[in-house]
Design an enzyme around this catalytic site. Sequence first.
Site, PDB file in Angstrom:
ATOM      1  N   THR A  94       0.840  -1.188   0.000  1.00 29.60           N
ATOM      2  CA  THR A  94       0.000   0.000   0.000  1.00 29.60           C
ATOM      3  C   THR A  94       0.881   1.245   0.000  1.00 29.60           C
ATOM      4  OG1 THR A  94      -1.806  -1.103   1.167  1.00 29.60           O
ATOM      5  CG2 THR A  94      -1.752   1.292   1.281  1.00 29.60           C
ATOM      6  N   VAL A 117      -3.544  -5.074  -1.179  1.00 29.42           N
ATOM      7  CA  VAL A 117      -4.452  -6.100  -0.671  1.00 29.42           C
ATOM      8  C   VAL A 117      -5.334  -5.547   0.440  1.00 29.42           C
ATOM      9  CG1 VAL A 117      -2.706  -7.837  -1.203  1.00 29.42           C
ATOM     10  CG2 VAL A 117      -2.909  -6.994   1.132  1.00 29.42           C
ATOM     11  N   VAL A 166      -8.059   3.332  -4.710  1.00 31.31           N
ATOM     12  CA  VAL A 166      -9.186   2.617  -4.086  1.00 31.31           C
ATOM     13  C   VAL A 166      -8.794   2.144  -2.697  1.00 31.31           C
ATOM     14  CG1 VAL A 166     -10.656   0.571  -4.222  1.00 31.31           C
ATOM     15  CG2 VAL A 166     -10.232   1.929  -6.274  1.00 31.31           C
ATOM     16  N   LYS A 167      -7.582   1.604  -2.562  1.00 33.32           N
ATOM     17  CA  LYS A 167      -7.131   1.116  -1.250  1.00 33.32           C
ATOM     18  C   LYS A 167      -7.035   2.260  -0.240  1.00 33.32           C
ATOM     19  CE  LYS A 167      -5.557  -1.612   1.929  1.00 33.32           C
ATOM     20  NZ  LYS A 167      -4.204  -2.164   1.985  1.00 33.32           N
ATOM     21  N   LEU A 168      -6.584   3.429  -0.675  1.00 42.48           N
ATOM     22  CA  LEU A 168      -6.474   4.557   0.239  1.00 42.48           C
ATOM     23  C   LEU A 168      -7.844   5.022   0.715  1.00 42.48           C
ATOM     24  CD1 LEU A 168      -3.627   6.597  -1.502  1.00 42.48           C
ATOM     25  CD2 LEU A 168      -3.455   5.137   0.514  1.00 42.48           C
TER      26      LEU A 168
END
Length: 263
Positions: A94, A117, A166-168
């Site tokens: 990340t 992930v 998107v992960k953030l």
Amino acid sequence: MDVGFVGAGRMGAPMVRRLVDAGHRVQALGRTAEKRAAVEELGARPVADTAAVADGADAVVVCVFTDEQVKRLCLDGDLVARMRPGATLVLHTTGSPRTAQTVAARFEHVEVIDAPVSGGPHDIAAGSVTLFVGGSDDAVAGVRPVLETYGDPILHAGPPGAGQLVKLVNNTMFAAQIGLVAEGVRLGSRLGVDEGPLLNALTHGSAQSRVLSMIASAGSADAFISAVGEFIGKDVAVVRNTVAELGGDLGKLEALVDAGVKS
């Protein structure tokens, strides 16, 4: 496929195991004799330097702890430069979307996808960790046989960097939801309701959420935050740095994120 792997630790080790079990030929970095022995126990071939990781690989997977480590490996080191033309670099760490974009712009002989992930080692071991993926359609399709050994679902969000964005957002909302539950627990305490019964009751009401269930299973908001604090704190720091780098802010989420990290 021939897969090179950097970062066979807490998250990376079950990835290597599943890759090997699926029939992929894996060579993984182990800089010390102890780490090379651990790689060998996973069924992969241990190598001592990053150049050997890239040698002949169809895909190179990087699963290290911080974005700075990714930059040192991929921008300052020789890992990507040594990859063969047409190979794919997979970044699971990340971090900033600009890291993947910068690597892709500098090394045009390889495909670059970012695939942070959502989940833990147990999800990877079960083949059910969520992957938020950024990259070209062709690059994602080409490396899917690698990703699907441990990722399900594999969510293609857009071009390089989109997976990180998107992960953030996901991590910001996760931290904010922890903060929301912690504030609810404080309200209950002020009203004279014990935390255990309150959390149990809320999981059966309209306030129910995945985060609430996780906190209830831990027994208290403080216990949950203590267990995940190191990882949440790292991710929130990445969120704040990246949002600032992109010229934005967290807006009304800021106070809840603070509560989720500092409770």
